[in-house]
Scaffold this motif. Structure first.
Motif, PDB file in Angstrom:
ATOM      1  N   LYS A 262       0.867  -1.308  -0.277  1.00 21.35           N
ATOM      2  CA  LYS A 262      -0.155  -0.078  -0.070  1.00 21.35           C
ATOM      3  C   LYS A 262       0.823   1.078   0.076  1.00 21.35           C
ATOM      4  CE  LYS A 262      -4.350  -1.652   0.463  1.00 21.35           C
ATOM      5  NZ  LYS A 262      -5.422  -1.057   0.029  1.00 21.35           N
TER       6      LYS A 262
ATOM      7  N   TYR B 176     -18.001  11.753   0.520  1.00 20.79           N
ATOM      8  CA  TYR B 176     -19.358  11.415   0.327  1.00 20.79           C
ATOM      9  C   TYR B 176     -19.916  10.502   1.410  1.00 20.79           C
ATOM     10  CZ  TYR B 176     -17.581  12.841  -4.175  1.00 20.79           C
ATOM     11  OH  TYR B 176     -16.971  13.911  -5.231  1.00 20.79           O
ATOM     12  N   THR B 177     -21.186  10.623   1.240  1.00 27.16           N
ATOM     13  CA  THR B 177     -21.831   9.565   2.095  1.00 27.16           C
ATOM     14  C   THR B 177     -23.229   9.042   1.496  1.00 27.16           C
ATOM     15  OG1 THR B 177     -23.228   9.369   4.415  1.00 27.16           O
ATOM     16  CG2 THR B 177     -23.354  11.328   3.197  1.00 27.16           C
ATOM     17  N   ARG B 178     -23.821   7.992   2.347  1.00 25.94           N
ATOM     18  CA  ARG B 178     -24.990   7.575   1.612  1.00 25.94           C
ATOM     19  C   ARG B 178     -26.315   7.911   2.147  1.00 25.94           C
ATOM     20  NH1 ARG B 178     -23.452   3.882  -2.127  1.00 25.94           N
ATOM     21  NH2 ARG B 178     -21.242   3.139  -1.993  1.00 25.94           N
TER      22      ARG B 178
ATOM     23  N   GLY C 127     -29.416   4.091   0.039  1.00 22.11           N
ATOM     24  CA  GLY C 127     -27.722   3.575  -0.285  1.00 22.11           C
ATOM     25  C   GLY C 127     -27.083   4.464  -1.547  1.00 22.11           C
TER      26      GLY C 127
ATOM     27  N   SER D  65     -25.291   7.827  -3.252  1.00 19.67           N
ATOM     28  CA  SER D  65     -24.215   8.763  -2.617  1.00 19.67           C
ATOM     29  C   SER D  65     -24.745  10.063  -2.811  1.00 19.67           C
ATOM     30  CB  SER D  65     -23.029   8.511  -3.329  1.00 19.67           C
ATOM     31  OG  SER D  65     -22.541   7.128  -3.274  1.00 19.67           O
TER      32      SER D  65
ATOM     33  N   ASP E 289     -20.990   3.829   6.103  1.00 14.67           N
ATOM     34  CA  ASP E 289     -21.302   4.331   4.789  1.00 14.67           C
ATOM     35  C   ASP E 289     -20.060   4.167   4.039  1.00 14.67           C
ATOM     36  OD1 ASP E 289     -19.705   6.383   5.905  1.00 14.67           O
ATOM     37  OD2 ASP E 289     -21.368   7.689   5.463  1.00 14.67           O
ATOM     38  N   GLY E 290     -19.182   3.767   4.387  1.00 16.62           N
ATOM     39  CA  GLY E 290     -17.820   3.461   3.659  1.00 16.62           C
ATOM     40  C   GLY E 290     -16.790   4.736   3.108  1.00 16.62           C
TER      41      GLY E 290
ATOM     42  N   THR F 245     -14.697   9.391  -9.520  1.00 20.06           N
ATOM     43  CA  THR F 245     -15.062   9.980  -8.148  1.00 20.06           C
ATOM     44  C   THR F 245     -16.113  11.210  -8.094  1.00 20.06           C
ATOM     45  OG1 THR F 245     -12.827   9.157  -7.237  1.00 20.06           O
ATOM     46  CG2 THR F 245     -13.914  11.054  -5.868  1.00 20.06           C
ATOM     47  N   GLY F 246     -16.974  10.962  -7.479  1.00 21.07           N
ATOM     48  CA  GLY F 246     -17.890  11.848  -7.480  1.00 21.07           C
ATOM     49  C   GLY F 246     -19.478  11.344  -7.164  1.00 21.07           C
ATOM     50  N   THR F 247     -20.515  12.045  -7.461  1.00 20.34           N
ATOM     51  CA  THR F 247     -21.706  11.435  -7.133  1.00 20.34           C
ATOM     52  C   THR F 247     -22.370  10.821  -8.403  1.00 20.34           C
ATOM     53  OG1 THR F 247     -23.036  13.288  -7.179  1.00 20.34           O
ATOM     54  CG2 THR F 247     -22.312  12.923  -5.162  1.00 20.34           C
TER      55      THR F 247
ATOM     56  N   GLY G 259     -10.015  -0.037  -1.097  1.00 26.45           N
ATOM     57  CA  GLY G 259      -9.566   1.562  -1.150  1.00 26.45           C
ATOM     58  C   GLY G 259      -9.064   2.061  -2.471  1.00 26.45           C
ATOM     59  N   LYS G 260      -9.176   0.965  -3.310  1.00 26.66           N
ATOM     60  CA  LYS G 260      -8.480   1.146  -4.672  1.00 26.66           C
ATOM     61  C   LYS G 260      -9.554   1.390  -5.742  1.00 26.66           C
ATOM     62  CE  LYS G 260      -3.905  -0.520  -4.261  1.00 26.66           C
ATOM     63  NZ  LYS G 260      -2.874  -1.114  -4.493  1.00 26.66           N
TER      64      LYS G 260
ATOM     65  N   ASN H 278     -14.170  -0.511   0.526  1.00 29.15           N
ATOM     66  CA  ASN H 278     -12.897  -0.684   1.460  1.00 29.15           C
ATOM     67  C   ASN H 278     -13.396  -1.952   2.104  1.00 29.15           C
ATOM     68  OD1 ASN H 278     -11.521   1.762   1.549  1.00 29.15           O
ATOM     69  ND2 ASN H 278     -13.438   2.981   2.323  1.00 29.15           N
TER      70      ASN H 278
ATOM     71  N   ALA I 279     -18.924  -0.630   0.368  1.00 28.81           N
ATOM     72  CA  ALA I 279     -19.067   0.240  -1.009  1.00 28.81           C
ATOM     73  C   ALA I 279     -18.596   1.828  -0.738  1.00 28.81           C
ATOM     74  CB  ALA I 279     -20.092   0.065  -1.895  1.00 28.81           C
ATOM     75  N   ILE I 280     -17.675   2.162  -1.333  1.00 27.70           N
ATOM     76  CA  ILE I 280     -17.032   3.495  -0.962  1.00 27.70           C
ATOM     77  C   ILE I 280     -18.186   4.731  -1.601  1.00 27.70           C
ATOM     78  CG2 ILE I 280     -15.448   5.201  -1.323  1.00 27.70           C
ATOM     79  CD1 ILE I 280     -13.450   2.919  -1.726  1.00 27.70           C
ATOM     80  N   PRO I 281     -18.769   5.331  -0.964  1.00 26.99           N
ATOM     81  CA  PRO I 281     -19.587   6.346  -1.357  1.00 26.99           C
ATOM     82  C   PRO I 281     -18.875   7.354  -2.291  1.00 26.99           C
ATOM     83  CG  PRO I 281     -19.247   6.995   0.922  1.00 26.99           C
ATOM     84  CD  PRO I 281     -18.633   5.757   0.754  1.00 26.99           C
ATOM     85  N   GLY I 282     -19.627   7.850  -3.515  1.00 28.98           N
ATOM     86  CA  GLY I 282     -19.190   8.953  -4.091  1.00 28.98           C
ATOM     87  C   GLY I 282     -18.323   8.135  -5.317  1.00 28.98           C
ATOM     88  N   ARG I 283     -18.336   6.903  -5.697  1.00 28.58           N
ATOM     89  CA  ARG I 283     -17.623   6.247  -6.607  1.00 28.58           C
ATOM     90  C   ARG I 283     -18.657   5.631  -7.691  1.00 28.58           C
ATOM     91  NH1 ARG I 283     -14.497   8.017  -3.748  1.00 28.58           N
ATOM     92  NH2 ARG I 283     -12.668   7.329  -3.136  1.00 28.58           N
TER      93      ARG I 283
ATOM     94  N   GLU J 269     -23.572   2.633 -10.125  1.00 30.13           N
ATOM     95  CA  GLU J 269     -23.065   2.954  -8.456  1.00 30.13           C
ATOM     96  C   GLU J 269     -23.331   1.806  -7.921  1.00 30.13           C
ATOM     97  OE1 GLU J 269     -23.673   6.169  -5.056  1.00 30.13           O
ATOM     98  OE2 GLU J 269     -25.441   5.943  -6.309  1.00 30.13           O
ATOM     99  N   ILE J 270     -22.400   1.275  -7.277  1.00 30.04           N
ATOM    100  CA  ILE J 270     -22.656   0.071  -6.295  1.00 30.04           C
ATOM    101  C   ILE J 270     -23.171   0.513  -4.966  1.00 30.04           C
ATOM    102  CG2 ILE J 270     -21.424  -2.002  -5.245  1.00 30.04           C
ATOM    103  CD1 ILE J 270     -21.121  -2.041  -8.161  1.00 30.04           C
ATOM    104  N   LEU J 271     -24.218  -0.148  -4.435  1.00 31.02           N
ATOM    105  CA  LEU J 271     -24.642   0.596  -3.288  1.00 31.02           C
ATOM    106  C   LEU J 271     -24.267  -0.359  -1.947  1.00 31.02           C
ATOM    107  CD1 LEU J 271     -28.231   1.018  -4.655  1.00 31.02           C
ATOM    108  CD2 LEU J 271     -26.831   2.777  -4.435  1.00 31.02           C
TER     109      LEU J 271
END
Lengths: 708, 220
Positions: A476, A586-588, A592, A594, A643-644, B115-117, B145-146, B150, B160-164, B179-181
């Motif tokens: 990493k 971001y959040t959800r 679900g 974003s 929320d990741g 990266t964004g909504t 994280g990539k 996460n 699932a990382i939000p905003g991806r 968008e993966i929820l």
């Protein structure tokens, strides 16, 4: 930050208007009490330049507290954390950053930075002093949030005292019959012997505590708290060597045996393990105090503490194998301190040498000794400019053998504005040296997916070895940040004071801000071939905590006193905050999907309650009867990211805010016999997930018998 | 030809959806079942199993080793016998998402993680570079994280990382944003205090939403 100090300023202004109407009164006699922890010299409470509070033996007895955790959880601004034993959170800083002292000497044996407050029996002590704000200028490492000093009695009237307590409860039904089935029991025996031998004061005490397991589920053999034995023995001797020299000696031993039986879950495969955990804590402290003349005092202190934590588990499905977890820490300290009084100044200076050693099965080899040597010097200058104004400044330098040195200055003042108002302020630097775990840990958790945590000293070496063996699938970015750990530093500002509204009402208030740099965080640095993560320690985070603390004491009548404390707390990881402000986090939503996280949704560091408080009402008459009620409140605290987005915000996993109510009453039947009865957690509040150590309603009865 | 088929399908889906909306009170969808719901331009898929766990071995949980193939154009699962065709756009197994391109399939696909909504991404950015799968690296990067998730090892949870947003070029060269929820059954991540068996056996169920642009343009 701004708003908190604005609030304090406003408070000052409004109070000074009020105080002009004040007529003369005698200040609280409590301000005359002599304290030691804030300046390392005996100082009247009213002259101390930083926030300090005192818990007296009487407070401890009337609250029915047996362990250090019991009494600290009832103090405003102190919060008990639940991982790796009961830790203390002060001014919003983790348990790692509060130094816990026994007669001014540090207690050791922390697990993951937490010193378990349940290990420390407080039945036979004189008092506890709590100083808030960085105190590294006197005490060195760990005194970043503040210092808790347990002070033992080393003289007193001749007596023999026996005490016994029996407590019981049933978390399932809420009510229990004293000896019934599925009832947990808490038994505590106490013995105290104070005598004089020639000119020496001899004080011996012994305490045995037993708590059987607490099960939250009916008919389940699984215990949330396992059966525990705790024994504390303590001997102190204080004797004059001659007119000018006094010798004092303390030996204290704490022993815990905790029975363990639990299910270990390895990727869904459950195996039951059982065994014992044994902790042994020995403290030996001797000091010589010499009064050269009225102006000069000198002291020499020799201290040794040996801690051993040992856990052995057997597995029901693998009877031939066992798991041993052992940690030993030995700390030896020699310290000299000299106090020189000149006119309106008191100059204290000294130096010391510490050898700190650790052994652990979680390092490369339990027989290989890890050692740090610290050479330090400190000086403090207390300058009484007038009756109203005192300035105290101090500095300490710690030279470490295995990592960078630390320099800790501090300035503070106390100003008596008028008869009603005293103002105090301080700014100081605190530090915490990396501990052995952060340097040397080599631990793989086979019981939970096989992740590893490596200390910073060996991490690069071990990962490179694994790489040549083809065991690493991924390196990493944080791997490149691995380097020798440096101490974590903080700058703490405290501004507050005391207001006497009249002779019966006293308000203490304090605003604080701690900025912490280079906070050591656990980061993933690599991934093994099987997907298990490898973590290590990096000086990477910058954080702050800030807040306001209020403490109001009101003597309503001769018999009734009411006190209430409150702490408002805000914390943040500065990098997280910057990312949120830049709109990069971001959040959800509930469904679900974003969206960008708003600044106001951020809740800061984990396990912090924004609001905490207590209300205590005490009735006491001259016939030796007391009745008290203590209500303790903690607001919601956040524990995990849901929320990741990697940080904590309002829709993340949290523990619900709660109230606890404890009541107690006691009566001195005659000069010899004393009876107390109490109920802890009256409402039987429980939270199995987030407060696993809160045991539900418990009733107890205490008998004390004294022979003089 | 193909365009019109998709158009008809889309209209059919809209009508179907409208009907379904009328009947919402009568139809009870088990929140844990695989289902596809279309609402305007947005298609939401819930509980798509992705090589769900059948056992736990020395190297951790394992599935049957079968990918689940999905077509963004037809809003449906595609049989694994069609894996060598251009009928599918995304293939799921565990945390790995493959696209129909490169070493994964014969299609003309591509992808990258934006990266964004989801809502703010109204068209494929002009300077975008679509990547293709070149095992062992994938267009949608693997690893915590990539890419899209996460992994919290100590708590054993994948979030699932939000905003991806996964910007996808489908097998047939159309564009979609995905968008993966959630990665768990019922579109809900277990609590950190949940048992390991819940965390393991409820995992590998994808919930995601997407907008598919059937006309071949890059606007959504």
């Amino acid at each position: 930050m701004k708003s908190i100090f604005q609030t304090i300023l406003l408070l000052f202004l409004s109070l000074s208007v009020f105080a002009q109407n004040d007529t003369t009164y005698a200040p609280f006699s409590s301000m005359q009490e002599v304290v030691i922890t804030a300046t390392k010299t005996e100082t009247k409470l009213g002259n101390v330049t930083m926030p300090i509070s005192i818990i007296s033996k009487k407070n401890i007895e009337q609250a029915g507290s047996l362990r250090l955790k019991d009494i600290l959880q009832e103090q405003a601004g102190l919060s008990i954390t639940n991982g790796f034993g009961a830790g203390i959170q002060m001014q919003g800083l983790n348990p790692d950053y509060t130094l816990i002292l026994l007669n001014g000497a540090p207690l050791v044996g922390r697990t993951a930075g937490v010193l378990d407050l349940n290990r420390i029996g407080i039945t036979n002590i004189k008092k506890i002093e709590i100083v808030k704000g960085p105190s590294s200028s006197l005490y060195g490492s760990e005194a970043m949030a503040g210092v808790i000093n347990i002070i033992t009695e080393n003289n007193g009237d001749k007596k023999i005292q026996f005490g016994a307590r029996y407590g019981f409860g049933n978390p399932n039904s809420g009510w229990a019959t004293p000896l019934g089935k599925s009832v947990f029991k808490n038994t505590d025996f106490n013995f105290l012997f104070i005598t004089k031998y020639k000119k020496a004061n001899v004080n011996f005490s012994s305490n045995a505590f037993y708590l059987d397991g607490i099960s939250f589920r009916p008919y389940s053999s699984e215990r949330v708290t396992q059966p525990i034995w705790r024994l504390t023995n303590q001997l102190s001797i204080s004797a004059p060597v001659n007119d000018k020299t006094n010798f004092s000696f303390l030996i204290r031993n704490g022993y815990d045996q905790i029975k363990q039986s639990f299910a270990v879950n390895n990727n869904g495969a459950v195996s039951t393990s059982y065994g014992n955990e044994i902790n042994n804590d020995l403290n030996i402290n001797s000091s010589l105090k010499h009064t050269v003349n009225e102006k000069i005092k000198s002291s020499l202190n020799l201290y040794a503490t040996l801690y051993k934590g040992y856990q052995k588990l057997n597995f029901s499905d693998k009877p031939d194998s066992s798991y041993i977890d052992e940690f030993r820490q030995h700390l030896y300290r020699a310290e000299n301190q000299n106090d020189v009084r000149l006119k309106n100044m008191l100059l204290s200076f000294g130096a010391g040498y510490v050898i700190d050693q650790a052994y652990s099965t979680r390092y490369d080899n339990v027989e290989s000794r890890k050692q740090n040597q610290i050479l330090y010097a400190f000086a403090q200058h207390e300058w009484t400019l007038s009756k109203k104004l005192i300035f105290t400044s101090g500095v300490r330098y710690d030279h470490n053998k295995i990592f960078a040195a630390a320099f800790s200055p501090k300035f503070s003042f106390r100003y008596i504005a008028n008869k009603a108002i005293t103002i105090k302020g301080s700014i100081g630097r605190g530090f915490k040296a990396p501990d052995f775990r952060q340097l040397y840990l080599n631990f793989t958790n086979n019981a939970a997916g096989g992740y590893s945590v490596l200390g910073s000293i060996d991490a690069i070496k071990i990962i490179q070895q694994m790489q040549t063996l083809g065991q690493i699938s991924e390196i990493k970015d944080d791997y490149n940040k691995l380097s020798t750990l440096k101490p974590e530093f903080s700058t703490g500002i405290n501004l507050g004071g005391t207001v006497f509204f009249n002779k019966n009402i006293q308000l203490d208030f304090n605003g604080f801000r701690n900025d912490i740099e280079g906070l050591i965080d656990v980061r993933q640095v690599a991934t093994k071939l099987n997907g298990a993560q490898i973590f290590s320690y990096i000086n990477i985070k910058n954080a702050y905590t800030q807040g306001l603390e209020l403490d109001l004491k009101w003597k309503a009548t001769k018999q009734i006193s009411i006190s209430t404390g409150y702490q408002f707390l805000e914390t943040a990881d500065k990098d997280e905050l910057a990312n949120i402000k830049a709109g990069r986090v971001y959040t959800r939503n509930v469904d679900g999907t974003s969206r960008i996280l708003l600044n106001k949704e951020y809740v800061g560091l984990a396990n912090r309650s924004k609001h905490m408080g207590n209300v205590k009402i005490n009735y006491e008459n001259k016939h030796g009867l007391f009745i008290n009620t203590r209500l303790i409140y903690k607001s919601r605290w956040y524990v995990g990211d849901r929320d990741g987005n990697g940080l904590l915000n309002k829709n993340d996993e949290n523990g619900e805010g709660y109230f606890l109510i404890n009541v107690a009453a006691g009566k001195a039947i005659n000069k010899k016999l004393n009876l107390n009865i109490g109920m802890d957690n009256v409402t039987n509040y429980q939270d199995v997930n987030y407060l696993p150590n809160l045991s539900g309603r418990m009733i107890y009865l205490t008998i004390n018998y004294t022979l003089k | 030809m193909k365009k019109s088929t998709i158009g008809i399908l889309a209209i059919a889906a809209l009508i179907f959806n409208a009907c379904k909306n009328d009947e919402t009170n009568n139809v009870v969808v088990n929140p844990n079942d695989y289902n596809v719901a279309v609402s305007g331009k947005i298609v939401t898929v819930k509980n798509l199993p992705a090589d769900t766990v059948v056992g736990i071995g020395a190297q951790g949980p394992y599935g049957a080793g079968k990918y689940t193939f999905f077509s963004l154009g037809t809003n449906s699962k595609i049989a694994s016998t069609d894996s060598a065709t251009s009928n599918w756009d995304l293939a799921f197994a565990g945390t790995t998402i493959r696209i129909n391109a490169g070493t994964s399939g014969p299609g003309n696909g591509g992808a990258f993680v934006y990266t964004g909504t989801f809502d703010a991404l109204t068209s494929v950015p002009v300077d975008s570079t679509f990547r293709i799968d070149q095992a062992p690296t994938y267009a949608i990067t693997k690893g915590s994280g990539k890419g899209w998730y996460n992994y919290d090892g100590p708590n054993n949870l994948v979030t699932a990382i939000p905003g991806r947003v996964l910007v996808i070029k489908t097998a047939t060269g159309k564009y979609a944003k995905v968008e993966i929820l959630n990665y768990y059954k019922g579109n809900t991540t277990p609590l950190s205090t949940a048992t390991d068996s819940v965390k393991i056996y409820d995992s590998r169920y994808y919930s995601f939403r997407y907008t598919y642009q059937a006309d071949g343009t890059t606007t959504f």
